[in-house]
Design a protein around this motif. Structure first.
Motif, PDB file in Angstrom:
ATOM      1  N   UNK A   1      -5.441   5.820   3.000  1.00 47.33           N
ATOM      2  CA  UNK A   1      -4.315   4.962   3.359  1.00 47.33           C
ATOM      3  C   UNK A   1      -4.610   4.038   4.541  1.00 47.33           C
ATOM      4  N   UNK A   2      -5.641   4.355   5.352  1.00 41.54           N
ATOM      5  CA  UNK A   2      -5.963   3.523   6.517  1.00 41.54           C
ATOM      6  C   UNK A   2      -7.114   2.565   6.242  1.00 41.54           C
ATOM      7  N   UNK A   3      -7.567   2.469   4.993  1.00 37.86           N
ATOM      8  CA  UNK A   3      -8.707   1.621   4.666  1.00 37.86           C
ATOM      9  C   UNK A   3      -8.387   0.148   4.948  1.00 37.86           C
ATOM     10  N   UNK A   4      -9.375  -0.574   5.494  1.00 38.69           N
ATOM     11  CA  UNK A   4      -9.173  -1.975   5.865  1.00 38.69           C
ATOM     12  C   UNK A   4      -8.911  -2.868   4.656  1.00 38.69           C
ATOM     13  N   UNK A   5      -9.244  -2.425   3.456  1.00 37.45           N
ATOM     14  CA  UNK A   5      -8.978  -3.233   2.258  1.00 37.45           C
ATOM     15  C   UNK A   5      -7.484  -3.381   1.986  1.00 37.45           C
ATOM     16  N   UNK A   6      -6.664  -2.576   2.630  1.00 40.07           N
ATOM     17  CA  UNK A   6      -5.231  -2.650   2.373  1.00 40.07           C
ATOM     18  C   UNK A   6      -4.480  -3.300   3.535  1.00 40.07           C
ATOM     19  N   UNK A   7      -5.196  -4.109   4.325  1.00 40.19           N
ATOM     20  CA  UNK A   7      -4.583  -4.857   5.418  1.00 40.19           C
ATOM     21  C   UNK A   7      -4.245  -6.275   4.944  1.00 40.19           C
ATOM     22  N   UNK A   8      -3.253  -6.891   5.609  1.00 40.29           N
ATOM     23  CA  UNK A   8      -2.943  -8.292   5.318  1.00 40.29           C
ATOM     24  C   UNK A   8      -3.784  -9.195   6.216  1.00 40.29           C
ATOM     25  N   UNK A   9      -3.548 -10.479   6.130  1.00 39.13           N
ATOM     26  CA  UNK A   9      -4.344 -11.434   6.896  1.00 39.13           C
ATOM     27  C   UNK A   9      -4.173 -11.266   8.397  1.00 39.13           C
ATOM     28  N   UNK A  10      -3.082 -10.641   8.836  1.00 39.66           N
ATOM     29  CA  UNK A  10      -2.832 -10.410  10.266  1.00 39.66           C
ATOM     30  C   UNK A  10      -3.360  -9.065  10.752  1.00 39.66           C
ATOM     31  N   UNK A  11      -4.007  -8.324   9.870  1.00 46.50           N
ATOM     32  CA  UNK A  11      -4.556  -7.035  10.265  1.00 46.50           C
ATOM     33  C   UNK A  11      -3.561  -5.896  10.230  1.00 46.50           C
ATOM     34  N   UNK A  12      -2.402  -6.097   9.597  1.00 44.93           N
ATOM     35  CA  UNK A  12      -1.395  -5.041   9.449  1.00 44.93           C
ATOM     36  C   UNK A  12      -1.492  -4.449   8.048  1.00 44.93           C
ATOM     37  N   UNK A  13      -1.223  -3.158   7.927  1.00 45.68           N
ATOM     38  CA  UNK A  13      -1.325  -2.532   6.610  1.00 45.68           C
ATOM     39  C   UNK A  13      -0.241  -3.027   5.672  1.00 45.68           C
ATOM     40  N   UNK A  14      -0.601  -3.183   4.405  1.00 48.09           N
ATOM     41  CA  UNK A  14       0.378  -3.545   3.370  1.00 48.09           C
ATOM     42  C   UNK A  14       0.990  -2.307   2.718  1.00 48.09           C
ATOM     43  N   UNK A  15       0.514  -1.116   3.118  1.00 47.44           N
ATOM     44  CA  UNK A  15       1.108   0.125   2.610  1.00 47.44           C
ATOM     45  C   UNK A  15       2.410   0.365   3.371  1.00 47.44           C
ATOM     46  N   UNK A  16       3.519   0.192   2.705  1.00 43.90           N
ATOM     47  CA  UNK A  16       4.828   0.347   3.344  1.00 43.90           C
ATOM     48  C   UNK A  16       5.132   1.824   3.567  1.00 43.90           C
ATOM     49  N   UNK A  17       4.812   2.659   2.587  1.00 43.22           N
ATOM     50  CA  UNK A  17       5.017   4.102   2.719  1.00 43.22           C
ATOM     51  C   UNK A  17       3.874   4.829   2.023  1.00 43.22           C
ATOM     52  N   UNK A  18       3.456   5.930   2.633  1.00 42.91           N
ATOM     53  CA  UNK A  18       2.462   6.825   2.040  1.00 42.91           C
ATOM     54  C   UNK A  18       3.091   8.207   1.960  1.00 42.91           C
ATOM     55  N   UNK A  19       3.364   8.658   0.721  1.00 43.82           N
ATOM     56  CA  UNK A  19       4.011   9.958   0.498  1.00 43.82           C
ATOM     57  C   UNK A  19       2.945  10.948   0.054  1.00 43.82           C
ATOM     58  N   UNK A  20       2.610  11.857   0.938  1.00 38.35           N
ATOM     59  CA  UNK A  20       1.602  12.876   0.664  1.00 38.35           C
ATOM     60  C   UNK A  20       2.321  14.134   0.209  1.00 38.35           C
ATOM     61  N   UNK A  21       2.295  14.393  -1.090  1.00 36.77           N
ATOM     62  CA  UNK A  21       3.056  15.507  -1.648  1.00 36.77           C
ATOM     63  C   UNK A  21       2.360  16.852  -1.452  1.00 36.77           C
ATOM     64  N   UNK A  22       1.131  16.840  -0.969  1.00 39.23           N
ATOM     65  CA  UNK A  22       0.441  18.095  -0.675  1.00 39.23           C
ATOM     66  C   UNK A  22       0.644  18.550   0.758  1.00 39.23           C
ATOM     67  N   UNK A  23       1.121  17.647   1.618  1.00 39.60           N
ATOM     68  CA  UNK A  23       1.156  17.931   3.042  1.00 39.60           C
ATOM     69  C   UNK A  23       2.360  18.783   3.416  1.00 39.60           C
ATOM     70  N   UNK A  24       2.274  19.408   4.595  1.00 36.69           N
ATOM     71  CA  UNK A  24       3.420  20.087   5.179  1.00 36.69           C
ATOM     72  C   UNK A  24       4.448  19.054   5.601  1.00 36.69           C
ATOM     73  N   UNK A  25       5.726  19.426   5.650  1.00 44.04           N
ATOM     74  CA  UNK A  25       6.746  18.454   6.035  1.00 44.04           C
ATOM     75  C   UNK A  25       6.643  18.102   7.513  1.00 44.04           C
ATOM     76  N   UNK A  26       7.115  16.914   7.831  1.00 43.51           N
ATOM     77  CA  UNK A  26       7.199  16.497   9.227  1.00 43.51           C
ATOM     78  C   UNK A  26       8.224  17.379   9.935  1.00 43.51           C
ATOM     79  N   UNK A  27       7.818  18.042  11.018  1.00 46.13           N
ATOM     80  CA  UNK A  27       8.736  18.954  11.704  1.00 46.13           C
ATOM     81  C   UNK A  27       9.965  18.232  12.231  1.00 46.13           C
ATOM     82  N   UNK A  28       9.815  16.932  12.513  1.00 46.07           N
ATOM     83  CA  UNK A  28      10.969  16.194  13.007  1.00 46.07           C
ATOM     84  C   UNK A  28      11.912  15.744  11.909  1.00 46.07           C
TER      85      UNK A  28
END
Length: 692
Positions: free
Chosen positions: A170-197
């Motif tokens: 999800x942090x790969x530079x191929x998914x950045x826009x021309x300004x260097x910001x990621x174009x991935x709006x959300x990354x849902x990792x269904x294997x991960x533990x939930x965010x404690x917050x």
């Protein structure tokens, strides 16, 4: 080993709505019909797929089975004690005001829920006992209160790509826009533990803003330390000692996403869903249904114009192949309802696997033997499915029985054969002393959206490896490896109908630690310089993916760029069924000597070649997005029309492959390439140094 057959016994109501594959995955032993062992005994929370007749019926069911928590000491983890938990977002709407949704409940309560649905007339439990997408969360009610994430912050009017895949960097530079910001709006990792917050849904949600912050935190002189970034994420998302298996070179989802919409010139927004690794490792695909349905329910809340485009580069081999399976119905429904503007699927990589056989009325005029070879040291169970045209029944009450369609004799490698017909409904068990080593299920299947009920005869065989099981089964049975003789004969098979036999996919994907080994039908093989005689029943036709025969999805076959011949593995559809063949073919191999297309490696700045119809699927998705940006609807007809323009050759309906050279004498048939071979987009041509 002394083998004896036992049964049949009837499937109880709950067992009847489980796919037989589930009985062999959930517990150390195949799940029994009665309670007392495995997942049912320990109260594990599992996913179930419900169909309600109306919203009123759904609310009545929820009132009858409200979720309740266990009492736990202060600081302990509350668990689901009883009841069912459903997503807060709306269910999928079916015809006649019916509703389809995923629900979560303890398995030991599933039988009561199934019976209540039937007794009260509220609806059906279509699938029961599917593993929860995030196994560490099984039973934790605090993580099940909403089940799916809140609506992502997506902008209207901009194209949105949704990717369901695995090994997504999800942090790969191929998914950045021309300004260097990621174009991935959300990354849902269904294997991960939930965010404690914010532990309100399965897995963990990471926003684009959080990804940019992580890239900044792990940046030195403008260079991002990908290894450090993912190590920090894994420690937070999976806990100490539970880090992911990071790919050494490329990740399947990373390469697919880059081919689909990578590069700073792309204006599309991205939502990436990392599928549960345990579900992905089970390559038959039967454990992915909850993840797919949850994602579609999440997309159903977005209300975007235009709707997002979904890429799902997975698929099995065995199944109905008539467009009425669970995932095929869900995908068609999502496109029809506007949840997705297009859904792109691969045709499959099973052309040469010898996993499909077909018998006609003439073939079975006399008994015919088919040999199924199960390999030694196979760490996972093997499955074989026999699909017949229509269900027949023993009537009872003085009425004459229907005639059976076929007779089947199953003989294991070490003896102990027995004959069955498709009227012998129930579960037949093959025992070695007191151990169940194989089961034959004979059931009448019901499509979820209506349609033809069809009989399924499914043979499930225990794994043959000792002490290498990925899914927690007890020791395997090496004696089960070898040739299983299957003798077919017609009893009342009408002329024009066929008996289709598929072996389920059972290969290890990527770095999966399953020890899986693909079984196959024995058939003549070519020996240079002669071409082998064609098997009368085992062939390449019909090897198309089990989820690729729907009405509205885009199905991508794969070909070589240099000669526009099909890739040697690209699966084939059916000759008489236009819907059960690819929509079009896309380049996924440069040439036989230079396999794959170049795409992003897992770590920024790296490239790696990857082939397969997953790559072709991403190319077709990219072309469909281009059509949408030009104001054309990315439908099957539009993509087929584009392929016909790109490839003006006349493609026959079917043709014979020269097995010595893996090519056709003329243009490949439509069963392999659909409407034709699409041109590779210009940027992908440049990346692969193709000057044409």
């Amino acid at each position: 080993m002394t083998l004896t057959w036992q049964g049949p016994r009837s499937q109880n109501g709950l067992e009847g709505v489980q796919h037989p594959i589930q009985h062999w995955i959930l517990a150390p032993d195949p799940l029994p019909a009665t309670s007392g062992s495995g997942a049912e005994a320990d109260g594990t929370v599992l996913a179930h797929v419900f169909r309600f007749n109306s919203s009123r019926d759904m609310f009545a069911f929820k009132a009858a089975f409200p979720p309740r928590e266990d009492s736990v000491p202060t600081g302990g983890t509350s668990r689901l004690a009883s009841g069912a938990v459903f997503p807060e977002v709306g269910p999928m709407l079916l015809p006649d005001e019916q509703l389809l949704t995923t629900g979560f409940a303890r398995f030991d309560e599933a039988r009561a829920m199934h019976d209540a649905l039937k007794d009260k007339g509220w609806g059906d439990m279509l699938l029961a006992g599917l593993p929860v997408p995030a196994p560490p969360l099984s039973g934790i009610i605090s993580a099940l209160e909403a089940v799916v994430p809140p609506r992502p912050a997506l902008g209207q009017g901009r194209p949105v790509h949704v990717l369901l895949d695995t090994a997504i960097a999800f942090a790969n530079a191929r998914f950045l826009d021309a300004d260097g910001k990621t174009r991935i709006v959300e990354f849902w990792d269904q294997s991960a533990l939930p965010d404690k917050g914010d532990p309100r849904f399965l897995g963990r949600l990471t926003s684009g803003r959080e990804i940019d912050a992580m890239r900044k935190d792990h940046s030195q002189a403008g260079n991002v330390d990908d290894w450090g970034l993912y190590a920090a994420y894994d420690a937070m998302a999976y806990g100490p000692g539970s880090e992911r298996r990071l790919p050494a070179a490329t990740g399947h989802g990373t390469h697919v996403l880059d081919t689909l919409c990578g590069g700073p010139s792309e204006a599309s927004q991205i939502v990436a869903v990392e599928l549960p690794q345990a579900s992905v490792d089970a390559t038959h695909g039967g454990m992915l249904a909850p993840s797919v349905l949850l994602t579609l329910q999440w997309m159903n809340t977005w209300n975007l114009t235009p709707p997002p485009m979904l890429n799902y580069s997975f698929g099995g081999i065995a199944g109905r192949h008539d467009g009425e399976g669970l995932l095929e119905s869900l995908f068609d429904l999502a496109v029809k309802n506007g949840t997705a503007s297009a859904i792109t699927l691969p045709a499959g990589n099973s052309f040469a696997t010898q996993t499909h056989a077909q018998f006609t009325h003439a073939d079975l005029a006399t008994p015919r033997e088919l040999v199924w070879n199960i390999q030694p040291d196979d760490g996972t169970p093997s499955f074989l499915e026999i699909w017949l045209p229509r269900c027949r029944h023993r009537r009872g009450d003085g009425q004459p029985d229907d005639k059976a369609t076929i007779s089947l004799t199953v003989t294991p490698p070490c003896g102990g054969g027995r004959s069955f017909t498709d009227l012998d409904y129930g579960v037949h068990e093959l025992l070695d002393g007191g151990d169940v080593v194989a089961r034959l299920y004979i059931i009448c299947t019901h499509p979820i959206l209506g349609g033809r009920k069809r009989p399924l005869m499914l043979l499930a065989v225990r794994h043959t490896a000792l002490g290498r099981s990925h899914f927690g089964h007890r020791g395997g049975k090496p004696e089960l490896a070898g040739d299983w003789a299957l003798e077919f004969s017609a009893i009342d098979l009408p002329d024009g109908d066929t008996v289709d036999v598929w072996i389920e996919r059972d290969d290890p994907l990527g770095r999966a630690r399953t020890g899986a080994r693909q079984s196959y039908f024995t058939a003549p093989r070519p020996v240079w310089p002669q071409e082998a005689p064609k098997s009368p029943v085992v062939g390449n036709a019909g090897t198309i993916s089990d989820i690729a025969t729907g009405k509205r999805t885009l199905v991508a076959a794969g070909h070589s760029l240099v000669d526009r011949q099909p890739a040697s593995y690209s699966s084939e559809g059916f000759v008489p069924k236009p819907r059960a063949r690819p929509t079009a073919s896309a380049g996924c191999e440069f040439s036989p000597a230079r396999p794959g297309l170049l795409g992003a490696g897992f770590f920024s700045g790296s490239t790696y070649p990857m082939g397969g119809t997953s790559t072709a699927c991403a190319v077709v998705g990219r072309i469909a997005a281009t059509l949408a940006q030009k104001g054309q609807k990315p439908t099957r007809a539009e993509v087929a029309a584009r392929a016909a323009l790109d490839d003006p050759r006349t493609h026959p309906a079917n043709d014979r492959l020269d097995l010595r050279f893996d090519r056709y004498d003329g243009p490949p048939p439509r069963t392999r390439v659909g409407a034709g071979c699409l041109n590779l987009p210009a940027d992908l041509l440049r990346r692969n140094d193709v000057d044409r």
